[in-house]
Design a protein around this motif. Structure first.
Motif, PDB file in Angstrom:
ATOM      1  N   ILE A 127       0.819  -1.214   0.000  1.00 33.34           N
ATOM      2  CA  ILE A 127       0.000   0.000   0.000  1.00 33.34           C
ATOM      3  C   ILE A 127       0.856   1.269   0.000  1.00 33.34           C
ATOM      4  N   TYR A 128       1.831   1.376   0.914  1.00 36.47           N
ATOM      5  CA  TYR A 128       2.637   2.599   0.960  1.00 36.47           C
ATOM      6  C   TYR A 128       3.419   2.833  -0.340  1.00 36.47           C
ATOM      7  N   PRO A 129       4.075   1.822  -0.898  1.00 35.65           N
ATOM      8  CA  PRO A 129       4.715   2.061  -2.206  1.00 35.65           C
ATOM      9  C   PRO A 129       3.701   2.457  -3.288  1.00 35.65           C
ATOM     10  N   PHE A 130       2.514   1.849  -3.237  1.00 35.32           N
ATOM     11  CA  PHE A 130       1.456   2.207  -4.189  1.00 35.32           C
ATOM     12  C   PHE A 130       1.054   3.667  -4.021  1.00 35.32           C
ATOM     13  N   LEU A 131       0.891   4.118  -2.770  1.00 30.96           N
ATOM     14  CA  LEU A 131       0.516   5.514  -2.526  1.00 30.96           C
ATOM     15  C   LEU A 131       1.595   6.479  -3.013  1.00 30.96           C
ATOM     16  N   ASP A 132       2.865   6.094  -2.862  1.00 31.87           N
ATOM     17  CA  ASP A 132       3.956   6.930  -3.385  1.00 31.87           C
ATOM     18  C   ASP A 132       3.845   7.070  -4.897  1.00 31.87           C
ATOM     19  N   LYS A 133       3.590   5.958  -5.580  1.00 30.38           N
ATOM     20  CA  LYS A 133       3.430   5.996  -7.046  1.00 30.38           C
ATOM     21  C   LYS A 133       2.199   6.806  -7.442  1.00 30.38           C
ATOM     22  N   LEU A 134       1.141   6.672  -6.655  1.00 28.05           N
ATOM     23  CA  LEU A 134      -0.086   7.415  -6.909  1.00 28.05           C
ATOM     24  C   LEU A 134       0.170   8.920  -6.836  1.00 28.05           C
ATOM     25  N   SER A 135       0.975   9.341  -5.857  1.00 24.93           N
ATOM     26  CA  SER A 135       1.314  10.764  -5.721  1.00 24.93           C
ATOM     27  C   SER A 135       2.072  11.268  -6.940  1.00 24.93           C
ATOM     28  N   VAL A 136       3.007  10.472  -7.416  1.00 20.48           N
ATOM     29  CA  VAL A 136       3.776  10.851  -8.608  1.00 20.48           C
ATOM     30  C   VAL A 136       2.851  10.934  -9.820  1.00 20.48           C
ATOM     31  N   LEU A 137       1.969   9.959  -9.971  1.00 22.56           N
ATOM     32  CA  LEU A 137       1.026   9.973 -11.090  1.00 22.56           C
ATOM     33  C   LEU A 137       0.130  11.203 -11.039  1.00 22.56           C
ATOM     34  N   TRP A 138      -0.291  11.567  -9.833  1.00 19.43           N
ATOM     35  CA  TRP A 138      -1.147  12.735  -9.680  1.00 19.43           C
ATOM     36  C   TRP A 138      -0.381  14.004 -10.043  1.00 19.43           C
ATOM     37  N   LEU A 139       0.871  14.111  -9.572  1.00 18.10           N
ATOM     38  CA  LEU A 139       1.690  15.294  -9.865  1.00 18.10           C
ATOM     39  C   LEU A 139       1.976  15.442 -11.356  1.00 18.10           C
ATOM     40  N   THR A 140       2.122  14.312 -12.051  1.00 22.25           N
ATOM     41  CA  THR A 140       2.415  14.373 -13.481  1.00 22.25           C
ATOM     42  C   THR A 140       1.152  14.483 -14.332  1.00 22.25           C
ATOM     43  N   GLY A 141      -0.014  14.456 -13.700  1.00 25.65           N
ATOM     44  CA  GLY A 141      -1.271  14.577 -14.430  1.00 25.65           C
ATOM     45  C   GLY A 141      -1.738  13.283 -15.072  1.00 25.65           C
ATOM     46  N   SER A 142      -1.132  12.157 -14.703  1.00 27.47           N
ATOM     47  CA  SER A 142      -1.516  10.869 -15.281  1.00 27.47           C
ATOM     48  C   SER A 142      -2.815  10.330 -14.695  1.00 27.47           C
ATOM     49  N   ILE A 143      -3.162  10.777 -13.499  1.00 25.41           N
ATOM     50  CA  ILE A 143      -4.461  10.437 -12.911  1.00 25.41           C
ATOM     51  C   ILE A 143      -5.096  11.719 -12.408  1.00 25.41           C
ATOM     52  N   ASN A 144      -6.390  11.672 -12.167  1.00 20.00           N
ATOM     53  CA  ASN A 144      -7.061  12.866 -11.664  1.00 20.00           C
ATOM     54  C   ASN A 144      -7.433  12.683 -10.193  1.00 20.00           C
ATOM     55  N   PRO A 145      -7.828  13.745  -9.513  1.00 17.10           N
ATOM     56  CA  PRO A 145      -8.138  13.665  -8.086  1.00 17.10           C
ATOM     57  C   PRO A 145      -9.226  12.641  -7.746  1.00 17.10           C
ATOM     58  N   VAL A 146     -10.167  12.441  -8.648  1.00 12.90           N
ATOM     59  CA  VAL A 146     -11.239  11.468  -8.393  1.00 12.90           C
ATOM     60  C   VAL A 146     -10.659  10.064  -8.249  1.00 12.90           C
ATOM     61  N   GLN A 147      -9.712   9.709  -9.097  1.00 12.18           N
ATOM     62  CA  GLN A 147      -9.091   8.391  -9.010  1.00 12.18           C
ATOM     63  C   GLN A 147      -8.310   8.242  -7.698  1.00 12.18           C
ATOM     64  N   GLU A 148      -7.578   9.284  -7.332  1.00 12.02           N
ATOM     65  CA  GLU A 148      -6.821   9.248  -6.084  1.00 12.02           C
ATOM     66  C   GLU A 148      -7.770   9.122  -4.892  1.00 12.02           C
ATOM     67  N   ASN A 149      -8.859   9.879  -4.884  1.00  9.87           N
ATOM     68  CA  ASN A 149      -9.839   9.815  -3.798  1.00  9.87           C
ATOM     69  C   ASN A 149     -10.475   8.434  -3.708  1.00  9.87           C
ATOM     70  N   PHE A 150     -10.765   7.847  -4.850  1.00  8.06           N
ATOM     71  CA  PHE A 150     -11.359   6.507  -4.895  1.00  8.06           C
ATOM     72  C   PHE A 150     -10.430   5.492  -4.235  1.00  8.06           C
ATOM     73  N   MET A 151      -9.156   5.513  -4.592  1.00  6.45           N
ATOM     74  CA  MET A 151      -8.194   4.573  -4.023  1.00  6.45           C
ATOM     75  C   MET A 151      -7.998   4.833  -2.530  1.00  6.45           C
ATOM     76  N   SER A 152      -7.936   6.098  -2.140  1.00  8.09           N
ATOM     77  CA  SER A 152      -7.781   6.442  -0.723  1.00  8.09           C
ATOM     78  C   SER A 152      -8.970   5.921   0.084  1.00  8.09           C
ATOM     79  N   TYR A 153     -10.156   6.047  -0.474  1.00  7.95           N
ATOM     80  CA  TYR A 153     -11.360   5.561   0.192  1.00  7.95           C
ATOM     81  C   TYR A 153     -11.292   4.048   0.397  1.00  7.95           C
ATOM     82  N   LEU A 154     -10.858   3.312  -0.616  1.00  5.64           N
ATOM     83  CA  LEU A 154     -10.763   1.851  -0.498  1.00  5.64           C
ATOM     84  C   LEU A 154      -9.722   1.452   0.557  1.00  5.64           C
TER      85      LEU A 154
END
Length: 195
Positions: free
Chosen positions: A28-55
């Motif tokens: 999970i923690y390595p996944f969250l680190d990658k998720l942050s990078v993806l969000w910063l680079t615009g590869s994912i949007n906030p809705v996707q990040e929120n969805f994963m955080s919720y799960l």
């Protein structure tokens, strides 16, 4: 993909194979680190990040709930919270899990907590330890000043502080305030507690 079924299958398989704590630390923690990078680079949007955080939040709450509650005079009592403006609830929920799994009494009073509310909770619960993490930049006052007020107001408890801002700003604190530099150091501190 926002595929809850796939996420659930992957996480549950890891929990069964290596346990919840290692799944959090190694998956999970390595996944969250990658998720942050993806969000910063615009590869994912906030809705996707929120969805994963919720799960992930759901998994943490279920794992916490499965751990039997502890009681007794010799069991360390922790009160944990996030200060005003702090939003790192996944990390605090994981800390709640770590504390409970190590047979401590834990009360989590939530996020965005003012010192006056913390004082009320401490008067009722009488904790041995107060734990918080500060990763966001404080807007209302300098962090050093907040730590000093925290230390002055809660001299009866040991205060445990961690988080990026605490470490980066090299906060100085009185003897009853312990600054934990990393998750590893926090886990080592918890391992050293006597039940």
């Amino acid at each position: 993909e926002m595929d809850e079924y796939k996420f659930d299958r992957i996480i549950n398989t890891n929990i069964q194979q290596i346990g919840f704590e290692r799944t959090m630390l190694e998956v999970i923690y390595p996944f969250l680190d990658k998720l942050s990078v993806l969000w910063l680079t615009g590869s994912i949007n906030p809705v996707q990040e929120n969805f994963m955080s919720y799960l992930i939040r759901q998994k943490l709450i279920v794992a916490i709930d499965k751990i039997p509650l502890q009681s007794g005079k010799n069991v360390p009592k922790f009160l944990i919270y996030l200060p005003e403006g702090e939003k790192q609830e996944l990390s605090m929920l994981f800390m709640h899990y770590l504390l409970r799994s190590r047979k401590n009494q834990v009360v989590y009073i939530g996020q965005d907590i003012a010192l006056t509310d913390l004082r009320d909770a401490c008067n009722i619960y009488q904790p041995d330890y107060i734990f918080t993490m500060i990763t966001e930049t404080f807007a209302k006052e300098p962090l050093q000043q907040y730590v000093e007020r925290l230390a002055d107001n809660f001299s009866d408890a040991k205060i445990l502080l961690t988080g990026y801002q605490v470490v980066a700003q090299q906060i100085t604190a009185p003897e009853h305030v312990h600054i934990l530099q990393s998750l590893q150091q926090t886990m080592e501190f918890l391992s050293g507690l006597k039940v």
